[in-house]
Each structure stands twice: as structure tokens, then as C-alpha cells.
Design a protein around this motif. Structure first.
Motif, PDB file in Angstrom:
ATOM      1  N   VAL A  62       0.620  -1.075   0.028  1.00 23.94           N
ATOM      2  CA  VAL A  62      -0.111   0.001   0.054  1.00 23.94           C
ATOM      3  C   VAL A  62       0.856   1.491  -0.001  1.00 23.94           C
ATOM      4  CG1 VAL A  62      -2.130   1.122   0.976  1.00 23.94           C
ATOM      5  CG2 VAL A  62      -1.650  -1.088   1.157  1.00 23.94           C
ATOM      6  N   ASN A  65      -8.013  -0.855   3.897  1.00 22.79           N
ATOM      7  CA  ASN A  65      -7.212  -0.832   2.535  1.00 22.79           C
ATOM      8  C   ASN A  65      -7.969   0.367   1.801  1.00 22.79           C
ATOM      9  OD1 ASN A  65      -4.960  -2.277   2.851  1.00 22.79           O
ATOM     10  ND2 ASN A  65      -5.856  -4.142   1.993  1.00 22.79           N
ATOM     11  N   LEU A  66      -9.084  -0.033   1.398  1.00 21.49           N
ATOM     12  CA  LEU A  66      -9.880   1.003   0.410  1.00 21.49           C
ATOM     13  C   LEU A  66      -9.753   2.489   1.080  1.00 21.49           C
ATOM     14  CD1 LEU A  66     -12.993  -0.769  -0.462  1.00 21.49           C
ATOM     15  CD2 LEU A  66     -10.900  -0.472  -1.769  1.00 21.49           C
ATOM     16  N   ASP A 116      -6.123   3.752   0.558  1.00 17.80           N
ATOM     17  CA  ASP A 116      -5.856   4.017  -0.889  1.00 17.80           C
ATOM     18  C   ASP A 116      -6.594   5.514  -1.160  1.00 17.80           C
ATOM     19  OD1 ASP A 116      -4.504   2.141  -1.211  1.00 17.80           O
ATOM     20  OD2 ASP A 116      -5.627   0.907  -2.792  1.00 17.80           O
ATOM     21  N   GLN A 167      -8.186  -6.015  -4.765  1.00 16.06           N
ATOM     22  CA  GLN A 167      -8.437  -5.617  -3.575  1.00 16.06           C
ATOM     23  C   GLN A 167      -8.975  -6.234  -2.485  1.00 16.06           C
ATOM     24  OE1 GLN A 167      -7.748  -3.002  -1.823  1.00 16.06           O
ATOM     25  NE2 GLN A 167      -7.544  -0.975  -2.663  1.00 16.06           N
ATOM     26  N   ILE A 197      -6.569  -9.033  -1.656  1.00 17.32           N
ATOM     27  CA  ILE A 197      -5.499  -8.558  -0.625  1.00 17.32           C
ATOM     28  C   ILE A 197      -6.005  -8.746   0.814  1.00 17.32           C
ATOM     29  CG2 ILE A 197      -4.168  -6.765   0.332  1.00 17.32           C
ATOM     30  CD1 ILE A 197      -3.999  -5.625  -2.333  1.00 17.32           C
ATOM     31  N   SER A 198      -7.172  -8.658   0.795  1.00 11.25           N
ATOM     32  CA  SER A 198      -8.021  -8.644   2.225  1.00 11.25           C
ATOM     33  C   SER A 198      -8.359  -9.972   2.713  1.00 11.25           C
ATOM     34  CB  SER A 198      -9.255  -7.994   2.133  1.00 11.25           C
ATOM     35  OG  SER A 198      -9.155  -6.657   1.448  1.00 11.25           O
ATOM     36  N   ARG A 243      -1.518  -4.992  -8.371  1.00 18.66           N
ATOM     37  CA  ARG A 243      -1.931  -3.463  -7.934  1.00 18.66           C
ATOM     38  C   ARG A 243      -0.596  -2.850  -8.507  1.00 18.66           C
ATOM     39  NH1 ARG A 243      -5.087  -1.475  -4.149  1.00 18.66           N
ATOM     40  NH2 ARG A 243      -3.389  -0.839  -2.909  1.00 18.66           N
ATOM     41  N   TYR A 244       0.404  -3.362  -8.297  1.00 19.17           N
ATOM     42  CA  TYR A 244       1.778  -2.601  -8.840  1.00 19.17           C
ATOM     43  C   TYR A 244       1.720  -2.675 -10.239  1.00 19.17           C
ATOM     44  CZ  TYR A 244       4.253  -3.107  -4.304  1.00 19.17           C
ATOM     45  OH  TYR A 244       4.744  -3.146  -2.923  1.00 19.17           O
TER      46      TYR A 244
END
Lengths: 295, 314, 522
Positions: free
Chosen positions: A9, A277-278, A281, B137, B140-141, B197-198
């Protein structure tokens, strides 16, 4: 398991190339989505302090692994405890761990970052060197070792995860501080003979608060995942305190016959992590994108 | 540049040294007497003391440190308190397993990340691009051990396609692949989401570059322009990140090995903690720390080589 | 109930194999040897309708307790000797499947009238796997070496005074005082025979006289045996054994579901047994164990030193719920320190039946309120589950219990058995006849009763089964009355076997797991 999210992140965007100092007001949908999920978790935690459908620690082994019913909305676990109540009450430990992790990480990381930036040569270099050494100890590894030394507990988990978060925070804070220090008002304050402490409190901290908020959000996500992993390994929250990680560990043995015992806490972890996380971001997009830092 | 490289290696060595001090002294205060744990309740104090002497845990810490660290680098890591066989071979065996698992995890991650990340970037204004971003996303969670448990439940227990755990060395061929498939998938899924994501960010970045705009202005579709001109540039940061992820995957493997009963560094570490097997814990932690530092060093050294832009900057 | 069910299933097959089994566990004779003929092609895959087991077969068995190393003379825990004894190592005598003492390396023996001299006639022509010959010297060496043991209760044979060599194949073991249990303990790990040349690396190698040769132990992963072709007795039924170690019960259960192992012994995946029973390919075999899951109450604690308080705690605990949580209801509820297979077992479950109100009254009459206790819990699934139910139970009578999870074995052993720093703690004592430890006040149970010690001495001096049993019964009664612990339940010994595997021991007798009779049919 834990550091990777920090890396992802904080560095998920490459630095913008020169000439792209465009202030974007992006990220709003992300902030709303993340904020909603985080609020949901917070509400769960607050509600659970005052009310849960059942006592989350009351066992009723005769009615173990029961299917959802009017009394047990999500069924019961292997000890006959009410899963709905446990999922509610289980939100508190991850949030506490998140809060503690961020507190420890900031207490260590922010001063290191600011001091390192202000004394860029000499002491600052050594500070960052020490920071690199700390970074060589991944948070989860540190947590396992500390659990071995001091026994598994929420406190050791928080300490280890906080120590694991600190180097990343320090790095980000250092570059943020360097940017602030290069601005005119900082230069003016320095010229006026203001001391470093004044500079740090009056100029640096207010100007890097965006970074700090982003880091806090990320830290929460990391801590929640790591707490789950530690509890799963039996090195985290000890019983009988309900925690999503422990529920996952308990549920592992009955996965085949009662998948619900693992589904709900698993979803709770995912929702909480996704939310933070969201949010992180979205906030990063919202604050000055130049604050994005890679090494 | 050579000087810079030498300086980095020097810093690496110093960091390893300080880290080894930290590891040793942190674990030197480990509670729990390994001699007593080994002998159990029935042992007399004399017997326990004798074993303490035999294991060398009754000597001063600096002496023990020197012996341990010299031994560590010569492969003579001492004798495990629990198994009473040399630690070195056990750690090396476990290390091989973990490295293979991590490589497998990286393979899976790259296979997931590249298409997903590129698609998400190319179509980032469209709904399906957003969907790809959302997927990563979500990936990742999810805790990787939960992914592992679910994979076992579906592919081993319900469908019976793959073994639920255990390990086979690469010489076992197909059997090796069958055993590594699920753990590598569990490990790679989450890290693939991160890597995606990268990749997305890198590709987006490249697409904003001037030469890409030119290519598109000349009438190439974004996808085609990317494949023809931009992909190689976009992959540079991705490669860097993949090597950074390597270190993180080692940590991820700790949990995955426990789920899949794989005799790697992680499961060995967890067991050593339960046994208070001091020498074993020290050696494994040191091993992981050196690996992390080593990968960081390699990335630092290689970054200017693979990324021309950085070479000019520095 | 479940035992008979299983036995019936075995006999139903009506094969030569079953007939062999029926003769006796000892007289396994030619069954294994008879299977020399090659694999008989394909079966229809139904019930175990094999016409002969495959003596070239290997078997892979999942185990649920990991040996730290191979030296059971200095390493506690049953995992080590369970794997090695009767398979690699042998003693003078052994326990058969029914728990009766039978000859092994001793053909026969005589006991003197005063019960203090045991004279053993040894098997001739027995060699260790490394070629060392087994004779009276070995017996003397091995039994005198008990002084060096630091694990697995060497004091149980403390009565051995001397070992006299009569001739190459005859020895006399003299006791300093009569010990009715001596043969029983000789049948366990304490009686294992070692070659003097190999005692220096007991932790990493195993050299015995048994039907299997030790091949390798990959630490905490797998152990391998190969059939000893020069075995002095009947050869083992399979060519090789692989023991695969799991630290997690459900991981082991998954392994047998997915074909990773052929069988599982000591399974604790209790919640999955029901679904296994529904599957035709996997047989669930529920046998007995010697285990006593006991919550001990430290008599050094002021409140717990009072009889009424201990009784109150005993009555406040709902053992049915504890067992439901810990083993999904498999097992026997206990009321005292002995298990149903003990020759002196009496059912005391009615003595302190679950009654929170009575418990509350007892606490009130002892004038104890605001009782807060620390409960040390080993990090084992059954213990954590039990402790949480007990914590909940005790909160009903106003006793506040704090759970303290401790890693087993290292931390738990240190804190509870060595430092004896606990208010409450719980463990499954798997060693047979473990109530003998109530004779030692220095044991972590801290039970100090002159009357009990006299009864233990009386039992040891017994000269026949009835005399022994009656002393032990009296003792059990005394222990139940004093209730130094809350005896919760006796867990079952559960094995899982895939089709075609037979001869696995059903019960856990607290000695080695004899795998020599195991066969695999194809």
C-alpha cells in the motif's frame, strides 16, 4: 503475511515523474466505500460493548455446531457458543490490536523519521540504518519470537506488530518531512532561528498528517491480518476472548462439517481489511499525491 | 558504481552483524529451561544440570554467542535441544522446501498479476477494469491461511483432485507438483493480488508517457500500443517489486506451511517455539533475516542495472 | 459397543486372515508368512474380501503426536516409545491386545514366593539389528541402565535391586521389596532391551531386536521401518511401515480422506468420525485408552486446600459438556482416578454429580466468596475446549477463572510440573496406571496422605490379582473422597483404517503400538 501489505500500500504507485504536480481530488468513491466498511466494523465493536444477542463466552456444549436458528442467528461453534455474538465481540480484539499497533508504530516511527530528516547527514543516516535493521525483522516473525519469549498475548502481538510497522512509517515520515523542510515557510522559520522542536510541531506534523492518516489506515489493515494469522498459529489472543483469528483456528477442525464457523469470522476479517485498505488508498489519492513515497 | 556496490555490501554485512546480536540476545532470555523441558518432570535436578552442561546452556552469553555465530556461518549450527541432532542439516532441508514453495508462490502470483494488472490498467475507465481492481483489492484482504483452508476443503476434500498436505521433493516429479500446487496457490493468490496492483500502477504510468501518447495518436489502440511499446518499460518496476515480494512470501509461507503440513522453515520454527528449542529458533530466525537482507541487497544492486532511468538519476 | 461392532466387522470377512486373528493376538503364526504369493490382481473393491494379504506391501500410517527425538529413556511423552517399542525394541515381556502380560524375549519366568525374585528364561538365537547377540548380559545391562533414565517414570521400577546372570540365557532380577506391578512395567518402555554399543546415539538411531528395523526419522515429518528378515519370531505382515506425523488432527483426517495415508492412529479429529462412518472406504475403530483427563487443584492455594472447596468445584463442573466440547462426546465420563480398563476400576461418577446449587452451598459453608483462580491450559485442542467449558461452569458459582494458555510440552511442564505454579491446570495423563503418582507428595498434584501411601505399599506387596485389586479399590475410594483433582473423562483411542488394512491394534495400552500384525490386502 503482514509486511507485504505495508509494502503494497505504501508503494503501490510509482512516484510521479517531474512536472506532474497535479493536485487530484480523486479517491472519493474509495474513501466512501472504505469508510462505510470501517464504520460497519466500528459499529459492531461499539454495539458489542453494550449488547450481543447472547453471551459470547457462554458455552453450551450440548448444542454445539448448531445450525442457524432464532436464538443463534449464525449457529453455534464447537463449544456451543453463539457465533453471531462472537463475530460481534470478536471485532474488538482486532481493532484494539490495530490501535495498539499504530500507536506503537507511530511512537517509534514518527520521531525516527522526523529526526532522521532533520539531521539528514550523520545522526540521520545512522537512524535510518537502525531502521533498516529493524526492517529486516518481518512483523510476523518478530511476533512469533516475542510470543516465544514472553508467552502469547495481545500485548506481545501489539508490540511486535508495532515494531514491524515502525520502519515503514519512519521511511515515509522521513521523506514527507524532507519535502516539508524544503518549502519556503520552513526555510523562513529556520532563518528566523526557530528550534527543531518548533519546526517539527508547527510545520512538519501538520503538513504530514495526510501521510500519517494513510499510514494509520494501512497499519490497521496489517494488524488485523496479522492478528488473525497469529491467533491461527495459537500465538495471538488467548481464550476465551473472542477474536476472529481464534474463531478461524477453532473452526479449522470442523471445516468439513460446519463451514459456517469459519465463513463468518473469515468474512469479518476480509471486510475489515478491505475497508481499511480502501480507505487508505482513497485517502492517499486525496492528499497530495506527491507525498507518495517509494524508496 | 562499483564503489557504491561495495558500500552496499559493507552495510549489508554490518546489518547482518547487528541483527545477529539482536537475535541472539533476544532469544538468550527466552523463558523455559530447554534441559528441563526435554527431561520432563521425573528428572532430578542433577540430571537436568548435567544436560544443561551438555547442551552448553549454562555458560556465559558472550561465549555462547561467539560459538553460535561462527558455527552458523560454517554450517555447524549446534545440536537441537529437542531432536538432539545437528541443527544445520535440518535448517537447510527446511530452507530448500520453503524456497521452493516461495518460488511456486511467486510463479502463481506473476501468472495472476500480469494479466489482471494489465487488464485493469488498460481498461481502467471501464466497468470491467474497475472489477479487476476490485478483485485484487478483495484478494489482498483475505488471510492466506483462510485461502489455504478453503482450497483444501474444495480441491482436496470435496473434489479429491489434490493432496490436502504433505510434501514431496522435486525428484518425485508429478507428485511434487501435486503437493506444491495448493500451497503455492494459497500463497500466490494473495501476493498475486498485491502484485497486480503494482502492475496496474506501472502500466498506467507507462500509458501516460509521451511515446505512448504518440503511438496512440498514430492510431494504435491502447492495448496494441502497450504491447508494442510500453510493456517492457512497465515490467521494470514489476520485476523489482517481485523481488521485494520474495522476502514477504517467506513470511507468508510460515502460516501456509502450518496449514499444509509442509516441513519448511515456518512449521519448523513454530514447533521449535513450542519446544523452546533455542538453537533452532535462533538459526531459523537468523536464516530468514539474512534472506530478507540478501534479497534487499540484490534488489538494491540490480535496480540500476534493470532500470536505466534510475541509473541516470543516481 | 463400538468395539464389538468393529470386531464383528473384522470377523465377517470370514477369511483365513480373520481366522488367524481369531486364534489369538499372540499366535499370529503363519498368517503373515502365508501371504508370500504375489498380488492377486484386482479386487471388486467391496468389503475386505481379500484372499491373501500382500506381504510386499508397505503401509503409511498417520500419527498424531510428534516425537522430539528417538530416545525415550530421556525424552518424555508417549510419542517416542509408542512408535518404537514392540516394533524396533522389545522387552522381556509384553502386553497383549487384552492387556495381559505375555512372554516376549523371555520364554518364561518364575516368581519366588516372597515376590522379590523374578527368574527369566530367555529366547535363544535372538540378535539385534546390528548383529549383536541378545543374552543375559544384555538384560543385566539394560535393567541396570534404568538409573540413567530421566523420562517415562523409571521410579516405577525403583524396586529392582540387582540383576544376576545365572547363565547365558537365564537371569534373576531381585527386588528390594515386593512389587506387584514389576512385570507390568517391564512390559512397557522401561523393559526395553538395548545393545550396549548403541546407547550413545539413542536420540538419532534405534537398534533393537524387534520385527522391524529402524530406517529413518525425518524430524517431525515421517519415520520409516523395514521388515526385519532375520526376526526370531513370526515375520511382520508388511514389508515397510511409514509413520507420518501430523500436529493437527484435522490435517491428518484430511490426509486419509485424500489417500495421503492408509490409516491413522490416535486420531483426535472427533468431529469428523461421524462423516467417516458414513464412508464405506474408511473404517472408524473406537477402542480404549489409558488416558485420564484431570483438572488438578493446587493444595498450596489457601482456598483449594479446603475439602469443601475442592468438592464444590468438582460438583460445579458439567463433565458431559466438557467431554462434548473436547471429544464430541466420545469417551467415558470419570468419577475417579482409574479408567475402565484398570483391573481395580470402580464407577464413581455418581459421587460428585453435576449440581451447581450444591456446589454453591459448599462454597458458602466454607465461607469462600470472590474466589479468583488462574487456570493453566496446555495449548492442546481438548484442553482448551475443556478449560473454556469449565471456566463457564465455575462462573455460575461465582468463581472467577482466568485462563492462561501455555505451550505444551515445554512451558506447561516447566510451570506446572516443575515449578508447580498453578491454581488449576488440566492435562490428559496418557501413561497407564498414572494414579500411582498420588503416592508422591512432591508430584505436581501435591497430594500428601499417609493413609494413601500405606495403601499403595499394601497394593505393591500383593501376591495375587484379587489382593492387589482390593487394595487399589480402597485407595481409589480414598482418593475420590479427598478429590485432589477433578477427573473428567477417559478419552477413546480412535483409529481410522482404509479398506484392506487389518491388524491395527484397537486399544491404547500405554505401551508400544504393535504393528507386526498389520497387513494390507490388495
Amino acid at each position: 503475511m503482514s509486511n507485504d501489505r505495508a509494502a503494497s500500500v505504501t508503494t503501490s504507485r510509482p512516484p510521479l515523474t517531474n512536472g506532474q504536480h497535479v493536485r487530484r481530488r480523486g479517491g472519493t468513491p474509495l474513501v466512501i466505500a472504505g469508510g462505510t466498511l470501517v464504520s460497519l466494523v466500528l459499529v459492531m465493536a461499539i454495539v458489542s460493548l453494550m449488547w450481543t444477542p447472547q453471551d459470547p463466552t457462554a458455552t453450551d456444549a450440548v448444542n454445539r455446531l448448531a445450525s442457524p436458528s432464532a436464538t443463534h442467528w449464525l449457529g453455534t461453534d464447537g463449544l456451543g457458543r453463539d457465533i453471531a455474538s462472537m463475530v460481534l465481540a470478536g471485532s474488538r480484539v482486532p481493532l484494539m490490536v490495530g490501535l495498539g499497533t499504530v500507536a506503537v508504530g507511530f511512537t517509534i516511527g514518527v520521531p525516527i523519521g522526523i529526526v532522521a530528516a532533520m539531521t539528514d547527514r550523520g545522526a540521520g543516516m545512522w537512524l535510518m540504518r537502525g531502521n533498516d535493521i529493524l526492517q529486516a525483522f518481518p512483523a510476523l516473525l518478530l511476533a512469533i519470537v516475542l510470543a516465544a519469549v514472553f508467552g502469547p498475548s495481545t500485548l506481545t502481538a501489539v508490540t511486535a506488530l508495532g515494531l514491524g510497522l515502525a520502519p515503514g512509517v519512519a521511511r515515509v515520515v522521513r521523506s514527507g518531512t524532507l519535502q516539508v523542510l524544503s518549502r519556503e515557510y520552513s526555510l523562513a522559520a529556520r532563518a528566523a532561528g526557530r528550534g527543531p522542536l518548533y519546526l517539527a510541531v508547527r510545520h512538519v506534523l501538520p503538513n504530514i498528517r495526510g501521510i500519517l492518516i494513510v499510514q494509520a489506515s494501512v497499519g490497521f489493515a496489517i494488524a488485523i491480518l496479522a492478528e488473525a494469522a497469529l491467533s491461527f498459529l495459537g500465538l495471538g489472543t488467548p481464550p476465551p476472548a473472542a477474536s476472529w483469528g481464534r474463531m478461524l483456528q477453532d473452526g479449522q477442525s470442523v471445516l468439513q462439517i460446519a463451514p459456517l464457523t469459519i465463513l463468518w469470522p473469515g468474512m469479518a476479517v476480509a471486510v475489515a481489511v478491505l475497508g481499511f485498505n480502501l480507505l487508505g488508498d482513497g485517502l492517499r489519492d486525496r492528499f497530495d499525491p506527491r507525498m507518495d513515497v517509494t524508496r | 558504481m562499483l564503489l557504491n556496490a561495495l558500500r552496499r555490501v559493507g552495510v549489508f554485512a554490518l546489518t547482518v552483524f547487528v541483527a545477529s546480536l539482536v537475535v541472539f540476545f533476544l532469544l538468550g532470555v527466552l523463558p523455559g529451561d530447554p534441559a528441563r523441558a526435554q527431561l520432563g518432570l521425573q528428572a532430578s535436578e542433577e540430571q537436568v544440570q548435567a544436560l544443561r552442561e551438555q547442551l552448553g546452556v549454562d555458560r556465559p552469553l558472550p561465549v555462547r554467542y561467539l560459538e553460535w555465530i561462527t558455527g552458523f556461518f560454517t554450517g555447524d549450527m549446534g545440536v537441537s535441544y529437542a531432536s538432539r541432532s545437528p541443527v544445520g542439516p535440518q535448517v537447510l532441508d527446511a530452507l530448500q522446501v520453503t524456497l521452493l514453495l516461495v518460488l511456486g508462490g511467486i510463479g502463481v502470483a506473476v501468472l495472476i498479476a500480469l494479466p489482471l494488472g494489465i487488464l485493469a490498467a488498460v481498461r481502467h475507465h471501464r466497468p470491467d477494469g474497475t472489477l479487476f481492481s476490485g478483485l485484487s483489492q478483495l484478494g489482498i484482504s483475505i488471510p492466506n491461511f483462510l485461502a489455504g483452508l478453503l482450497l483444501i476443503a474444495v480441491f482436496s476434500v470435496a473434489l479429491g483432485w489434490l493432496p490436502s498436505g504433505g510434501w514431496q521433493p522435486p525428484v518425485a516429479g508429478v507428485d511434487f507438483l501435486r503437493h506444491i500446487a495448493l500451497p503455492a496457490l494459497a500463497l500466490g493468490l494473495v501476493n498475486g493480488a498485491i502484485l497486480a496492483r503494482y502492475t496496474r500502477a506501472a502500466v498506467l504510468e507507462v500509458m501516460r508517457e509521451d511515446f505512448m501518447r504518440t503511438a496512440r495518436a498514430k492510431g494504435l489502440k491502447p492495448g496494441a500500443a502497450l504491447v508494442r511499446h510500453g510493456l517492457r518499460n512497465a515490467l521494470v518496476p514489476v520485476v523489482t517489486v517481485t523481488s521485494i515480494e520474495f522476502a514477504n512470501l517467506i513470511i507468508g509461507a510460515v502460516v501456509i506451511e502450518t496449514v499444509f503440513v509442509i516441513p519448511g522453515l515456518g512449521s519448523t520454527l513454530i514447533r521449535a517455539v513450542a519446544n523452546r528449542d533455542l538453537i533452532m529458533i535462533q538459526s531459523i530466525v537468523m536464516c530468514v533475516v539474512i534472506l530478507v537482507l540478501l534479497v534487499n541487497l540484490l534488489v538494491d544492486l540490480l535496480r540500476p542495472v534493470i532500470d536505466p532511468r534510475l541509473r541516470i538519476a543516481s | 459397543m463400538k468395539e464389538t461392532h468393529t470386531m464383528k466387522k473384522l470377523f465377517q470377512s470370514g477369511t483365513p486372515l480373520a481366522a488367524c486373528l481369531a486364534v489369538s493376538a499372540l499366535a499370529l503364526s503363519a498368517c503373515g508368512a502365508g501371504g508370500d504369493d504375489p498380488v492377486n490382481g484386482e479386487d471388486e473393491g467391496g468389503e475386505a474380501t481379500s484372499t491373501g494379504e500382500n506381504s510386499d506391501a508397505n503401509i503409511s500410517i498417520g500419527m498424531f503426536a510428534v516425537p522430539a527425538n528417538l530416545d525415550f529413556t530421556t525424552t518424555g511423552g508417549a510419542a517416542v516409545f509408542e512408535a518404537l517399542l514392540y516394533n524396533v525394541y522389545e522387552g522381556l515381556v509384553q502386553l497383549d491386545a487384552e492387556g495381559e502380560i505375555q512372554p516376549l524375549l523371555a520364554e518364561s519366568w518364575e516368581i519366588s514366593d516372597d515376590g522379590q525374585e523374578f527368574t527369566f528364561q530367555l529366547q535363544e538365537g535372538v540378535t539385534f539389528h546390528d548383529g549383536t547377540e541378545f543374552d543375559a548380559d544384555i538384560v543385566k545391562f539394560s535393567l541396570e541402565r534404568l538409573d540413567e533414565w530421566s523420562a517415562n517414570t523409571p521410579e516405577a521400577l525403583a524396586a529392582i535391586d540387582s540383576v544376576e546372570i545365572v547363565d547365558d540365557y537365564e537371569v534373576t532380577v531381585a527386588l528390594s521389596e515386593p512389587d506387584y506391578n514389576a512385570l507390568f512395567w517391564l512390559a512397557g518402555p522401561l523393559g526395553a532391551m538395548f545393545s550396549p554399543d548403541s546407547v550413545d546415539d539413542l536420540a538419532t538411531d534405534a537398534n533393537g531386536t524387534g520385527p522391524f528395523e529402524f530406517v529413518t526419522y525425518e524430524n517431525a515429518v515421517r519415520m520409516e521401518f523395514a521388515r526385519n528378515d532375520d526376526y526370531w519370531g513370526d515375520p511382520a505382515g508388511v514389508a515397510g511401515v511409514e509413520l507420518v506425523y501430523y500436529e493437527d488432527a484435522s490435517a491428518a483426517a484430511n490426509a486419509i480422506r485424500t489417500g495421503g495415508v492408509d490409516a491413522i492412529l490416535r486420531s483426535e479429529a472427533f468431529d469428523q468420525f461421524e462423516s467417516f462412518e458414513a464412508e464405506e472406504e474408511i473404517e472408524v475403530r473406537v477402542g480404549s485408552s489409558q488416558g485420564v483427563v484431570v483438572m488438578s487443584m493446587n493444595p498450596d492455594h489457601e482456598a483449594l486446600a479446603q475439602d469443601e472447596v475442592r468438592e464444590a468445584l468438582h460438583r460445579a463442573i458439567d463433565k458431559e459438556s466438557v467431554m462434548a466440547a473436547a471429544t464430541a462426546g466420545y469417551g467415558e465420563i470419570l468419577g475417579g482416578p482409574s479408567v475402565p480398563t484398570d483391573p481395580y476400576y470402580i464407577d464413581f461418577t455418581g459421587t460428585y454429580d453435576y449440581d451447581p446449587d450444591a456446589a454453591q452451598d459448599l462454597l458458602d459453608s466454607a465461607d469462600v466468596d470472590d474466589l479468583s483462580l488462574t487456570f493453566n491450559v496446555p495449548n492442546r485442542a481438548y484442553a482448551e475446549a475443556s478449560a473454556q467449558v469449565i471456566q463457564d461452569n465455575l462462573s455460575e458459582i461465582g468463581v472467577d477463572v482466568t485462563l492462561q494458555t501455555q505451550e505444551f510440552p515445554a512451558v506447561w511442564v516447566e510451570e506446572n510440573m516443575v515449578n508447580q505454579d498453578f491454581d488449576l491446570t488440566i492435562i490428559n495423563h496418557v501413561e497407564p496406571r498414572n494414579m500411582n503418582n498420588y503416592a508422591f507428595p512432591e508430584y505436581y498434584w501435591g497430594y500428601d496422605s499417609e493413609e494413601a501411601r500405606d495403601l499403595f505399599a499394601e497394593a505393591a506387596a500383593a501376591t495375587d490379582d484379587d489382593e492387589y485389586a482390593s487394595s487399589m479399590e480402597e485407595l481409589t475410594e480414598l482418593l475420590v473422597e479427598d478429590t485432589p483433582g477433578v477427573w473428567l473423562y477417559n478419552p477413546p483411542n480412535v483409529g481410522l483404517a482404509t479398506e484392506g488394512v487389518s491388524g491395527l491394534p484397537l486399544n491404547d495400552l500405554g505401551v508400544g503400538i504393535d504393528l507386526s500384525d498389520v497387513t494390507v490386502s490388495e
